[in-house]
Design an enzyme around this catalytic site. Structure first.
Site: not given
Ligand SMILES: Cc1ncc(COP(=O)(O)O)c(C=O)c1O
Length: 287
Positions: A33, A52, A100, A102, A152, A184, A208
């Site tokens: 997403y 991304r 279903r 995997h 993501k 984070e 991320l």
């Molecule tokens: C785990 C995580 N880290 C960092 C971010 C920040 O990412 P962005 O700046 O692209 O929104 C997000 C955003 O959803 C996230 O889920």
């Protein structure tokens, strides 16, 4: 009035945007997403978000999304839904798979592609402004996610559980601690000001690489700050001058307390203020 949703090549009313109970995102969280912020009817940093999305697709061996088409869909949905302030949500899954199993479906399974918009209410916008002005509280939680947090993916259960813990403890965000480093947030990246320098965890498989993070690093360097991409030791939190989060929806969000203890002076600091202003300048430049 019902909003319009893009689903698998068609624009449909929200109540008719239905996906199968055998979609692999429902069965396995097998999907990716993106969330893009819209300011004054214009998407912000759409290109890097779609880049991304394409990278996430590649890492999960999903078909390459058509970025140009998704950009056109974004503009069309903003127009149809009269979106002024809000977000655009993109999700791509590996599609419907019955029975279903995997392993990836073979043959003709097509990905499910959904794009929808969410308006931000005046109350939500005002709350965001207040949080950015006054700063927020955070808690620390042990890392419980997999080792590919750079993708993501919609597989967000540890993030959901961490955020819920934060909410239940009256905090805005939960910060993951891995191997003694605060890396984070559950839906945001983390920055510290330590010994006058800006520190943020390096973009690797454990976080991320946020689009807001990348923008804020660029802005900070342009403003003359030294930015080091390295871990923030949990034990160094009590000597940080400042801490702040970044994300598409939170922008630059100062943290003034962690686990009930004040950060620095306990008030929003000058580095966060300068980076908030730089971020807002970029938003204003959209108009
Ligand atoms: C785990 C995580 N880290 C960092 C971010 C920040 O990412 P962005 O700046 O692209 O929104 C997000 C955003 O959803 C996230 O889920």
């Amino acid at each position: 009035m019902s909003s319009t949703v893009y689903l698998n090549g068609e624009f449909v009313p929200h109540e008719r945007a239905l996906i199968s109970v055998e979609d692999r995102a429902f069965l396995f969280a097998d999907g990716i997403y993106e969330v893009v912020r819209v300011y004054g009817g214009r998407p912000f940093d759409l290109e890097p978000h779609l880049a991304r999305l394409s990278r996430s697709a590649g890492e999960l061996r999903l078909p390459e999304p058509d970025g140009e088409h998704l950009a056109a869909v974004t503009r069309e949905l903003i127009r149809r839904n009269g979106l002024d302030e809000g977000t655009v949500y993109f999700q791509i899954t590996r599609g419907v798979h019955a029975p279903r199993a995997h392993a990836f479906p073979t043959g003709t399974a097509a990905p499910t592609v959904v794009v929808l918009t969410h308006p931000l209410s005046p109350e939500a916008l005002a709350a965001g402004e207040q949080h950015r002005r006054e700063g927020v509280a955070a808690i620390t939680v042990p890392e419980q996610r997999w080792a590919r947090c750079d993708i993501k993916s919609v597989s967000l259960l540890p993030n959901v559980l961490a955020k819920q813990q934060a909410v239940e403890r009256g905090a805005y965000e939960a910060l993951f601690v891995r191997d003694g480093f605060v890396i984070e947030g559950s839906s945001s990246n983390l920055f510290a000001v330590l010994d006058g320098e800006i520190v943020t965890y390096p973009a690797c498989n454990y976080i991320l690489n946020g689009i807001a993070r990348q923008r804020v690093i660029r802005n900070a360097r342009e403003l003359g700050y030294t930015v080091r991409e390295q871990g923030i030791p949990l034990g160094a939190l009590d000597r940080c001058q400042e801490l702040f989060l970044t994300s598409t929806t939170s922008e630059v969000m100062p943290i003034v307390a962690v686990d009930g203890k004040p950060v620095g002076s306990g008030a929003v600091g000058p580095v966060a203020r300068a980076l908030q202003a730089a971020y807002r300048d970029a938003v204003r430049a959209l108009r």
